[in-house]
Design a protein around this motif. Sequence first.
Motif, PDB file in Angstrom:
ATOM      1  N   ALA A   1       4.138  -1.420   3.278  1.00 35.05           N
ATOM      2  CA  ALA A   1       3.787  -0.095   2.759  1.00 35.05           C
ATOM      3  C   ALA A   1       5.031   0.582   2.206  1.00 35.05           C
ATOM      4  O   ALA A   1       6.151   0.314   2.653  1.00 35.05           O
ATOM      5  N   VAL A   2       4.807   1.439   1.233  1.00 38.21           N
ATOM      6  CA  VAL A   2       5.880   2.268   0.682  1.00 38.21           C
ATOM      7  C   VAL A   2       5.497   3.717   0.976  1.00 38.21           C
ATOM      8  O   VAL A   2       4.346   4.117   0.762  1.00 38.21           O
ATOM      9  N   ALA A   3       6.455   4.466   1.509  1.00 37.82           N
ATOM     10  CA  ALA A   3       6.183   5.873   1.858  1.00 37.82           C
ATOM     11  C   ALA A   3       7.028   6.787   0.975  1.00 37.82           C
ATOM     12  O   ALA A   3       8.190   7.062   1.294  1.00 37.82           O
ATOM     13  N   PRO A   4       6.457   7.239  -0.138  1.00 38.73           N
ATOM     14  CA  PRO A   4       7.214   8.165  -0.993  1.00 38.73           C
ATOM     15  C   PRO A   4       7.367   9.530  -0.329  1.00 38.73           C
ATOM     16  O   PRO A   4       6.548   9.936   0.505  1.00 38.73           O
ATOM     17  N   GLY A   5       8.418  10.226  -0.745  1.00 38.39           N
ATOM     18  CA  GLY A   5       8.531  11.644  -0.412  1.00 38.39           C
ATOM     19  C   GLY A   5       7.747  12.410  -1.464  1.00 38.39           C
ATOM     20  O   GLY A   5       6.593  12.076  -1.727  1.00 38.39           O
ATOM     21  N   TYR A   6       8.358  13.411  -2.089  1.00 35.31           N
ATOM     22  CA  TYR A   6       7.665  14.156  -3.150  1.00 35.31           C
ATOM     23  C   TYR A   6       8.020  13.557  -4.494  1.00 35.31           C
ATOM     24  O   TYR A   6       9.187  13.350  -4.812  1.00 35.31           O
ATOM     25  N   VAL A   7       6.980  13.273  -5.275  1.00 39.50           N
ATOM     26  CA  VAL A   7       7.151  12.604  -6.565  1.00 39.50           C
ATOM     27  C   VAL A   7       6.456  13.453  -7.630  1.00 39.50           C
ATOM     28  O   VAL A   7       5.342  13.947  -7.406  1.00 39.50           O
TER      29      VAL A   7
ATOM     30  N   SER B   1       0.839  -1.204   0.000  1.00 38.11           N
ATOM     31  CA  SER B   1       0.000   0.000   0.000  1.00 38.11           C
ATOM     32  C   SER B   1       0.870   1.247   0.000  1.00 38.11           C
ATOM     33  O   SER B   1       1.922   1.281   0.634  1.00 38.11           O
ATOM     34  N   LEU B   2       0.365   2.277  -0.678  1.00 36.55           N
ATOM     35  CA  LEU B   2       1.085   3.545  -0.726  1.00 36.55           C
ATOM     36  C   LEU B   2       0.717   4.376   0.492  1.00 36.55           C
ATOM     37  O   LEU B   2      -0.433   4.801   0.644  1.00 36.55           O
ATOM     38  N   SER B   3       1.704   4.585   1.357  1.00 37.48           N
ATOM     39  CA  SER B   3       1.561   5.562   2.427  1.00 37.48           C
ATOM     40  C   SER B   3       2.217   6.842   1.917  1.00 37.48           C
ATOM     41  O   SER B   3       2.174   7.147   0.720  1.00 37.48           O
TER      42      SER B   3
ATOM     43  N   ALA C   1      -3.638  11.778   8.235  1.00 37.20           N
ATOM     44  CA  ALA C   1      -4.405  10.805   9.029  1.00 37.20           C
ATOM     45  C   ALA C   1      -4.616   9.524   8.222  1.00 37.20           C
ATOM     46  O   ALA C   1      -4.431   8.409   8.720  1.00 37.20           O
ATOM     47  N   ALA C   2      -4.976   9.688   6.951  1.00 34.71           N
ATOM     48  CA  ALA C   2      -5.211   8.513   6.102  1.00 34.71           C
ATOM     49  C   ALA C   2      -3.921   7.727   5.892  1.00 34.71           C
ATOM     50  O   ALA C   2      -3.908   6.494   5.974  1.00 34.71           O
ATOM     51  N   LYS C   3      -2.833   8.435   5.627  1.00 39.09           N
ATOM     52  CA  LYS C   3      -1.572   7.743   5.309  1.00 39.09           C
ATOM     53  C   LYS C   3      -0.941   7.113   6.551  1.00 39.09           C
ATOM     54  O   LYS C   3      -0.271   6.083   6.446  1.00 39.09           O
ATOM     55  N   ALA C   4      -1.123   7.734   7.730  1.00 39.64           N
ATOM     56  CA  ALA C   4      -0.691   7.093   8.979  1.00 39.64           C
ATOM     57  C   ALA C   4      -1.574   5.869   9.234  1.00 39.64           C
ATOM     58  O   ALA C   4      -1.094   4.827   9.701  1.00 39.64           O
ATOM     59  N   GLY C   5      -2.857   5.990   8.908  1.00 40.59           N
ATOM     60  CA  GLY C   5      -3.774   4.863   9.066  1.00 40.59           C
ATOM     61  C   GLY C   5      -3.390   3.681   8.189  1.00 40.59           C
ATOM     62  O   GLY C   5      -3.508   2.520   8.594  1.00 40.59           O
ATOM     63  N   VAL C   6      -2.918   3.964   6.995  1.00 42.51           N
ATOM     64  CA  VAL C   6      -2.463   2.898   6.090  1.00 42.51           C
ATOM     65  C   VAL C   6      -1.318   2.111   6.742  1.00 42.51           C
ATOM     66  O   VAL C   6      -1.246   0.880   6.636  1.00 42.51           O
ATOM     67  N   ILE C   7      -0.446   2.833   7.458  1.00 43.83           N
ATOM     68  CA  ILE C   7       0.674   2.159   8.140  1.00 43.83           C
ATOM     69  C   ILE C   7       0.134   1.258   9.257  1.00 43.83           C
ATOM     70  O   ILE C   7       0.545   0.102   9.390  1.00 43.83           O
ATOM     71  N   GLY C   8      -0.811   1.759  10.025  1.00 41.31           N
ATOM     72  CA  GLY C   8      -1.413   0.952  11.096  1.00 41.31           C
ATOM     73  C   GLY C   8      -2.083  -0.295  10.541  1.00 41.31           C
ATOM     74  O   GLY C   8      -1.916  -1.404  11.077  1.00 41.31           O
TER      75      GLY C   8
END
Length: 246
Positions: free
Chosen positions: A181-187, A138-140, A156-163
């Motif tokens: 999960a993968v957490a991109p910076g700025y793309v 999942s993309l965080s 909130a959504a992206k932290a939730g994806v990690i949980g």
Amino acid sequence: MLEGKIALVTGASRGIGRAIALTLAGYGADVAVNYCGSAEKAQETAQEIQALGRHAILVKADVSVQEDCERMFREVTEQLGAPDILVNNAGITRDNLALRMSAEDFNRVIDTNLKGTFFCMKLAGKQMLRKRSGRIISLSSIVGLHGNAGQLNYSAAKAGVIGMTKSLAKELASRGITVNAVAPGYVNTDMTAVLTDAQKEAIQSQIPLGRIGSPQDIAETVAFLASDRAAYITGQVISVDGGMGI
Ligand code: NAP
């Protein structure tokens, strides 16, 4: 690396999702290309996959709607087979400072980025349990790890994806299914095209590797996590951010 595998990539019409779909196909997977509004772009992604000699199908579904997700998994299973790889990539932003943020903008982002990921995780998980193998990625976002002014709903959504990733990893590990999960910076995608040049320069100055990321940077990490090479990795968040989050 992924020959014989079936992948479902949500939000594969544009940006990072499109790069992921093409990269997984490049490594040998057949790919279901999900889209919501961009039918022509999705068609282009599918045609490029077919040009690589892989099967591609198009599936229109709004991931924030549970019935759409259920229909999407039925269509993918009928036309390609049950997915071995699910990539939860579909996502939106509705930015505003917290005190000005409407409940509607909060809900819209949670519905798409968090609940959409939950619906697809559940549907894929059921099918993968039967196969006793699978990969859920999942993309965080860096924003889910560190927060960002103007993006309370998104963080909130992206932290939730990690949980959800960590919880599901614990539930499914004994069945040979990994969840990461993968957490991109700025793309550089349509999502960040709204930034002004001055904003982009300010961001770039905070990136140790000195450049904004490309969709391909993210896609290669997703492909690795989808492969057998990553068999012993689960419940992890891999930052792909040029060092921005260090
Ligand atoms: P993008 O260029 O705006 O593309 C978004 C994709 O998501 C499109 O293919 C869109 O499909 C799809 N989508 C949106 N809402 C949908 C829905 N309800 N149902 C199904 N598909 C939907 O975004 P991106 O930059 O590639 O971002 C992809 C993912 O990476 C997102 O989860 C985002 O949060 C995350 N991310 C991006 C960055 C970045 O800097 N770009 C950084 C960190 C994380 P249609 O056009 O067909 O509607």
